[in-house]
Scaffold this motif. Sequence first.
Motif, PDB file in Angstrom:
ATOM      1  N   PRO A 138       0.771  -1.236   0.096  1.00  0.00           N
ATOM      2  CA  PRO A 138      -0.053   0.047  -0.070  1.00  0.00           C
ATOM      3  C   PRO A 138       0.866   1.117   0.085  1.00  0.00           C
ATOM      4  O   PRO A 138       1.639   1.779   0.885  1.00  0.00           O
ATOM      5  N   GLY A 139       0.861   2.226  -1.143  1.00  0.00           N
ATOM      6  CA  GLY A 139       1.597   3.342  -1.234  1.00  0.00           C
ATOM      7  C   GLY A 139       2.876   3.271  -1.691  1.00  0.00           C
ATOM      8  O   GLY A 139       3.761   4.234  -1.730  1.00  0.00           O
ATOM      9  N   LEU A 140       3.461   1.981  -1.993  1.00  0.00           N
ATOM     10  CA  LEU A 140       4.727   1.693  -2.540  1.00  0.00           C
ATOM     11  C   LEU A 140       4.708   0.945  -3.634  1.00  0.00           C
ATOM     12  O   LEU A 140       4.321  -0.415  -3.446  1.00  0.00           O
ATOM     13  N   ALA A 141       5.164   1.371  -4.970  1.00  0.00           N
ATOM     14  CA  ALA A 141       5.329   0.334  -6.154  1.00  0.00           C
ATOM     15  C   ALA A 141       6.536   0.274  -6.287  1.00  0.00           C
ATOM     16  O   ALA A 141       7.375   1.448  -6.310  1.00  0.00           O
ATOM     17  N   GLU A 142       7.371  -0.987  -6.686  1.00  0.00           N
ATOM     18  CA  GLU A 142       8.695  -0.787  -7.329  1.00  0.00           C
ATOM     19  C   GLU A 142       8.794  -1.694  -8.320  1.00  0.00           C
ATOM     20  O   GLU A 142       7.971  -2.590  -8.705  1.00  0.00           O
ATOM     21  N   ARG A 143       9.998  -1.341  -9.241  1.00  0.00           N
ATOM     22  CA  ARG A 143      10.315  -2.206 -10.218  1.00  0.00           C
ATOM     23  C   ARG A 143      11.801  -2.842  -9.791  1.00  0.00           C
ATOM     24  O   ARG A 143      12.410  -2.318  -9.395  1.00  0.00           O
ATOM     25  N   PHE A 144      11.867  -3.882 -10.129  1.00  0.00           N
ATOM     26  CA  PHE A 144      13.199  -4.746  -9.546  1.00  0.00           C
ATOM     27  C   PHE A 144      13.687  -5.723 -10.833  1.00  0.00           C
ATOM     28  O   PHE A 144      13.045  -6.068 -11.695  1.00  0.00           O
ATOM     29  N   THR A 145      15.032  -5.946 -10.752  1.00  0.00           N
ATOM     30  CA  THR A 145      15.595  -6.807 -11.892  1.00  0.00           C
ATOM     31  C   THR A 145      16.230  -7.884 -11.186  1.00  0.00           C
ATOM     32  O   THR A 145      16.175  -8.138  -9.787  1.00  0.00           O
ATOM     33  N   VAL A 146      16.335  -8.880 -11.959  1.00  0.00           N
ATOM     34  CA  VAL A 146      16.631 -10.268 -11.436  1.00  0.00           C
ATOM     35  C   VAL A 146      17.844 -10.782 -12.177  1.00  0.00           C
ATOM     36  O   VAL A 146      18.169 -10.648 -13.225  1.00  0.00           O
ATOM     37  N   SER A 147      18.647 -11.330 -11.012  1.00  0.00           N
ATOM     38  CA  SER A 147      20.041 -11.884 -11.477  1.00  0.00           C
ATOM     39  C   SER A 147      20.009 -13.039 -12.407  1.00  0.00           C
ATOM     40  O   SER A 147      18.934 -13.782 -12.212  1.00  0.00           O
ATOM     41  N   SER A 148      21.124 -13.558 -13.075  1.00  0.00           N
ATOM     42  CA  SER A 148      21.202 -14.630 -13.711  1.00  0.00           C
ATOM     43  C   SER A 148      20.966 -15.863 -12.782  1.00  0.00           C
ATOM     44  O   SER A 148      20.687 -17.152 -13.121  1.00  0.00           O
ATOM     45  N   GLU A 149      21.195 -15.668 -11.462  1.00  0.00           N
ATOM     46  CA  GLU A 149      20.803 -16.771 -10.412  1.00  0.00           C
ATOM     47  C   GLU A 149      19.460 -16.857  -9.781  1.00  0.00           C
ATOM     48  O   GLU A 149      19.335 -17.647  -9.021  1.00  0.00           O
ATOM     49  N   TRP A 221      -7.923 -13.270 -11.147  1.00  0.00           N
ATOM     50  CA  TRP A 221      -6.481 -13.553 -11.098  1.00  0.00           C
ATOM     51  C   TRP A 221      -5.614 -12.915 -12.401  1.00  0.00           C
ATOM     52  O   TRP A 221      -4.281 -12.635 -12.172  1.00  0.00           O
ATOM     53  N   ASP A 222      -6.406 -12.421 -13.276  1.00  0.00           N
ATOM     54  CA  ASP A 222      -5.355 -11.940 -14.534  1.00  0.00           C
ATOM     55  C   ASP A 222      -5.119 -10.534 -14.132  1.00  0.00           C
ATOM     56  O   ASP A 222      -3.978 -10.035 -14.591  1.00  0.00           O
ATOM     57  N   THR A 223      -5.766 -10.020 -13.252  1.00  0.00           N
ATOM     58  CA  THR A 223      -5.707  -8.308 -13.156  1.00  0.00           C
ATOM     59  C   THR A 223      -5.139  -7.768 -11.582  1.00  0.00           C
ATOM     60  O   THR A 223      -4.618  -6.604 -11.502  1.00  0.00           O
ATOM     61  N   ALA A 224      -5.507  -8.807 -10.738  1.00  0.00           N
ATOM     62  CA  ALA A 224      -5.118  -8.469  -9.287  1.00  0.00           C
ATOM     63  C   ALA A 224      -3.978  -7.928  -9.173  1.00  0.00           C
ATOM     64  O   ALA A 224      -3.554  -6.723  -8.444  1.00  0.00           O
ATOM     65  N   ALA A 225      -2.641  -8.504  -9.593  1.00  0.00           N
ATOM     66  CA  ALA A 225      -1.336  -8.353  -9.188  1.00  0.00           C
ATOM     67  C   ALA A 225      -0.772  -6.864  -9.686  1.00  0.00           C
ATOM     68  O   ALA A 225      -0.320  -5.944  -9.145  1.00  0.00           O
ATOM     69  N   GLY A 226      -1.292  -6.861 -11.107  1.00  0.00           N
ATOM     70  CA  GLY A 226      -0.816  -5.657 -11.720  1.00  0.00           C
ATOM     71  C   GLY A 226      -1.670  -4.532 -11.479  1.00  0.00           C
ATOM     72  O   GLY A 226      -1.369  -3.208 -11.359  1.00  0.00           O
ATOM     73  N   ASP A 227      -2.907  -4.653 -10.773  1.00  0.00           N
ATOM     74  CA  ASP A 227      -3.706  -3.583 -10.406  1.00  0.00           C
ATOM     75  C   ASP A 227      -3.213  -3.034  -9.270  1.00  0.00           C
ATOM     76  O   ASP A 227      -3.268  -1.852  -8.980  1.00  0.00           O
ATOM     77  N   ALA A 228      -2.659  -4.070  -8.320  1.00  0.00           N
ATOM     78  CA  ALA A 228      -2.202  -3.492  -7.023  1.00  0.00           C
ATOM     79  C   ALA A 228      -0.830  -2.739  -7.181  1.00  0.00           C
ATOM     80  O   ALA A 228      -0.781  -1.716  -6.472  1.00  0.00           O
ATOM     81  N   VAL A 229      -0.063  -3.118  -8.387  1.00  0.00           N
ATOM     82  CA  VAL A 229       1.122  -2.329  -8.390  1.00  0.00           C
ATOM     83  C   VAL A 229       0.778  -1.030  -9.143  1.00  0.00           C
ATOM     84  O   VAL A 229       1.281   0.109  -8.436  1.00  0.00           O
ATOM     85  N   LEU A 230      -0.334  -0.923  -9.917  1.00  0.00           N
ATOM     86  CA  LEU A 230      -0.745   0.583 -10.459  1.00  0.00           C
ATOM     87  C   LEU A 230      -1.292   1.300  -9.378  1.00  0.00           C
ATOM     88  O   LEU A 230      -1.081   2.484  -9.212  1.00  0.00           O
ATOM     89  N   ARG A 231      -2.214   0.563  -8.493  1.00  0.00           N
ATOM     90  CA  ARG A 231      -2.743   1.413  -7.321  1.00  0.00           C
ATOM     91  C   ARG A 231      -1.671   2.070  -6.433  1.00  0.00           C
ATOM     92  O   ARG A 231      -1.686   3.157  -5.870  1.00  0.00           O
TER      93      ARG A 231
END
Length: 269
Positions: A138-149, A221-231
Amino acid sequence: MAEGAGRGDREIRSLFERLALAAGCEIMAVRSGGFVVHGKADNSPVTLADTRAEEIILAGLERELPDIPHVGEEEISAGKVPAELGDCFILIDPLDGTREFVSGSDEFTVNIALVRNGAPEIGVVLAPARNEGYSALPGLAERFTVSSEGKIETRHTICTSEPRKPPRIVASRSHRTAETDDFIAGFPDAKIVSVGSSLKFCLLAEGKADLYPRFGRTMEWDTAAGDAVLRAAGGHTRLIDGGPFVYGKRGRQDDRDFANPWFISETQR
């Protein structure tokens, strides 16, 4: 604090990230080894990657958050429906964008979201073929990168941008409808961005698009996670009449459980 043995929101998000990463590794392993595409009752495709990824996520949730009900896309397809959801439950799409996965595109995601009182509040969207993802509290959205591991390497806060004129409109790559085209026609100078899976919400969340109209079938289930990030990033999702877009829809006579009505996602509340 959320339900779940006294776990806090950050702990739950961390769990979702770990499970999404594990599921993503399995998806990529299936992809590299070859797979067979099957059709479900609704004619949508499903592969071994979908079922194995969901098994990994569900096993982790049942071990770590056994008191929170969960709804998984493949579970529902198999007829496994929770008797009660209550005000707090988890939605899982182990492989959103199966058509993109099958076609060889990298625009597929693993989605896990916690819903409270009808709103998605904690969410993780992982794009395993891109080695990147998005998460929300709630109130915090982040983008992250993932290593080769397969570990989260970097992360930074994201937020929506001021709407542009003409707008940048996100449209589904695999599920474009005539109604969507009619909506877009109302913005003759708009820039159109086509992308698959829940990445559409994430483009709005990080300020790379302004509108996402969806005049076609989606499930919660298609929308909830992405919608959480947007909100969490400052945007919102609403019904086309302006009403609230809620989760946990069951027992309706006119539609399936967990089916979404048409909606519009925007960069400002």
